[in-house]
Design a protein around this motif. Structure first.
Motif, mmCIF file in Angstrom:
data_model
loop_
_atom_site.group_PDB
_atom_site.id
_atom_site.type_symbol
_atom_site.label_atom_id
_atom_site.label_comp_id
_atom_site.label_asym_id
_atom_site.label_seq_id
_atom_site.Cartn_x
_atom_site.Cartn_y
_atom_site.Cartn_z
ATOM 1 N N SER A 61 0.822 -1.218 0.000
ATOM 2 C CA SER A 61 0.000 0.000 0.000
ATOM 3 C C SER A 61 0.851 1.261 0.000
ATOM 4 C CB SER A 61 -0.938 0.014 1.204
ATOM 5 O OG SER A 61 -1.883 -1.012 1.088
ATOM 6 N N LYS A 62 1.877 1.295 0.819
ATOM 7 C CA LYS A 62 2.757 2.469 0.887
ATOM 8 C C LYS A 62 3.535 2.638 -0.413
ATOM 9 C CE LYS A 62 2.115 4.126 5.032
ATOM 10 N NZ LYS A 62 1.484 5.429 5.220
ATOM 11 N N LEU A 63 3.953 1.515 -1.000
ATOM 12 C CA LEU A 63 4.669 1.567 -2.267
ATOM 13 C C LEU A 63 3.751 2.104 -3.370
ATOM 14 C CD1 LEU A 63 7.365 0.973 -3.660
ATOM 15 C CD2 LEU A 63 6.548 -1.367 -4.034
ATOM 16 N N LEU A 67 4.355 5.559 -5.508
ATOM 17 C CA LEU A 67 4.471 5.510 -6.966
ATOM 18 C C LEU A 67 3.240 6.076 -7.676
ATOM 19 C CD1 LEU A 67 6.062 1.970 -7.293
ATOM 20 C CD2 LEU A 67 7.203 4.181 -7.639
ATOM 21 N N ALA A 68 2.271 6.555 -6.910
ATOM 22 C CA ALA A 68 1.011 7.071 -7.466
ATOM 23 C C ALA A 68 0.362 6.032 -8.369
ATOM 24 C CB ALA A 68 1.226 8.393 -8.196
ATOM 25 N N MET A 69 0.358 4.782 -7.907
ATOM 26 C CA MET A 69 -0.210 3.671 -8.672
ATOM 27 C C MET A 69 -1.398 3.089 -7.937
ATOM 28 S SD MET A 69 2.962 1.318 -9.998
ATOM 29 C CE MET A 69 1.959 0.221 -11.004
ATOM 30 N N ASP A 70 -2.311 2.531 -8.706
ATOM 31 C CA ASP A 70 -3.408 1.773 -8.133
ATOM 32 C C ASP A 70 -2.822 0.525 -7.474
ATOM 33 O OD1 ASP A 70 -6.414 1.124 -8.105
ATOM 34 O OD2 ASP A 70 -5.508 -0.664 -9.022
ATOM 35 N N LEU A 74 -0.263 -2.319 -9.106
ATOM 36 C CA LEU A 74 1.059 -2.564 -8.534
ATOM 37 C C LEU A 74 1.208 -4.025 -8.146
ATOM 38 C CD1 LEU A 74 3.818 -1.688 -7.485
ATOM 39 C CD2 LEU A 74 2.693 -1.054 -5.328
ATOM 40 N N ALA A 75 0.186 -4.594 -7.542
ATOM 41 C CA ALA A 75 0.239 -5.997 -7.122
ATOM 42 C C ALA A 75 0.480 -6.916 -8.321
ATOM 43 C CB ALA A 75 -1.042 -6.387 -6.393
ATOM 44 N N ARG A 76 -0.146 -6.615 -9.446
ATOM 45 C CA ARG A 76 0.078 -7.418 -10.665
ATOM 46 C C ARG A 76 1.529 -7.317 -11.129
ATOM 47 N NH1 ARG A 76 -4.964 -5.307 -11.724
ATOM 48 N NH2 ARG A 76 -4.149 -3.666 -13.083
ATOM 49 N N ARG A 95 -2.177 -9.481 9.297
ATOM 50 C CA ARG A 95 -2.695 -10.274 8.179
ATOM 51 C C ARG A 95 -3.120 -9.425 6.986
ATOM 52 N NH1 ARG A 95 -7.355 -13.588 9.257
ATOM 53 N NH2 ARG A 95 -8.040 -11.932 10.611
ATOM 54 N N ARG A 96 -3.371 -8.143 7.216
ATOM 55 C CA ARG A 96 -3.870 -7.277 6.150
ATOM 56 C C ARG A 96 -2.760 -6.668 5.302
ATOM 57 N NH1 ARG A 96 -6.714 -3.008 9.352
ATOM 58 N NH2 ARG A 96 -5.015 -3.558 10.715
ATOM 59 N N THR A 97 -1.533 -6.713 5.762
ATOM 60 C CA THR A 97 -0.451 -6.052 5.037
ATOM 61 C C THR A 97 0.521 -7.058 4.430
ATOM 62 O OG1 THR A 97 0.916 -5.843 7.024
ATOM 63 C CG2 THR A 97 -0.546 -4.006 6.509
ATOM 64 N N ARG A 98 1.150 -6.609 3.361
ATOM 65 C CA ARG A 98 2.188 -7.411 2.710
ATOM 66 C C ARG A 98 3.360 -6.477 2.461
ATOM 67 N NH1 ARG A 98 1.286 -12.203 1.091
ATOM 68 N NH2 ARG A 98 2.059 -12.129 -1.027
ATOM 69 N N LYS A 99 4.560 -6.984 2.686
ATOM 70 C CA LYS A 99 5.770 -6.181 2.519
ATOM 71 C C LYS A 99 6.567 -6.664 1.320
ATOM 72 C CE LYS A 99 6.343 -4.523 7.182
ATOM 73 N NZ LYS A 99 7.288 -4.324 8.271
ATOM 74 N N VAL A 100 7.265 -5.725 0.709
ATOM 75 C CA VAL A 100 8.045 -6.014 -0.494
ATOM 76 C C VAL A 100 9.525 -5.880 -0.170
ATOM 77 C CG1 VAL A 100 8.461 -5.325 -2.880
ATOM 78 C CG2 VAL A 100 6.190 -5.020 -1.883
ATOM 79 N N ALA A 101 10.305 -6.862 -0.633
ATOM 80 C CA ALA A 101 11.758 -6.818 -0.450
ATOM 81 C C ALA A 101 12.440 -7.359 -1.696
ATOM 82 C CB ALA A 101 12.156 -7.640 0.772
#
Length: 150
Positions: A61-63, A67-70, A74-76, A95-101
């Motif tokens: 969500s923060k990413l 990036l001003a993206m939907d 972004l998930a796709r 459980r509601r959040t996912r992090k990117v690394a």
């Protein structure tokens, strides 16, 4: 049905911020793609690699916000990059959040693409002017803030 005014339609094409920014975006993206292709990375992937590197461990969500993206778009994109082993999307603090690394492969891809990005950036600065580019980027930041405020 209302009649179309050809003059108004031409004026729309010339002055529409959305259409003209998108057209410029496509042209600039093609230029960067010409350079980044040698590194096996598309401009959109490169931007995501950079953003993920800067904001290591950020939530999807923060990413998306940065990036001003939907979020779903972004998930796709992240899913495709995850399949290529460039990054991981893992559970966040709840459980509601996912992090990117970035993965090691993602960091390597970014490092390999950086010289190609520099070459593209140099070409843009040579053709457009470094000072004009700096000014344009500042104006685009202000433009995005104005568009988001509506």
């Amino acid at each position: 049905m209302a009649e179309l005014d050809a003059g108004e339609i031409r004026a729309c094409a010339q002055t529409c911020a959305a259409a003209n920014v998108r057209k410029a975006s496509r042209a600039v993206t093609r230029l960067y793609a010409d350079f980044l292709t040698e590194a096996g990375v598309e401009p959109a992937q490169y931007s995501l690699l950079v953003a993920c590197s800067i904001a290591e461990g950020v939530t999807v969500s923060k990413l998306a916000e940065a990036l001003a993206m939907d979020r779903s778009a972004l998930a796709r994109n992240l899913s495709v990059m995850e399949k290529h082993g460039l990054l991981l999307v893992k559970p966040g603090d709840d459980r509601r959040t996912r992090k990117v690394a970035l993965t090691r492969k993602g960091k390597s891809a970014l490092a390999n693409a950086l010289p190609h990005w520099r070459a593209a950036q140099s070409k843009v600065e040579q053709k457009f002017g470094a000072e004009r580019l700096r000014h344009l980027l500042g104006e685009l930041q202000a433009f995005m803030k104005a568009a988001q405020a509506t």
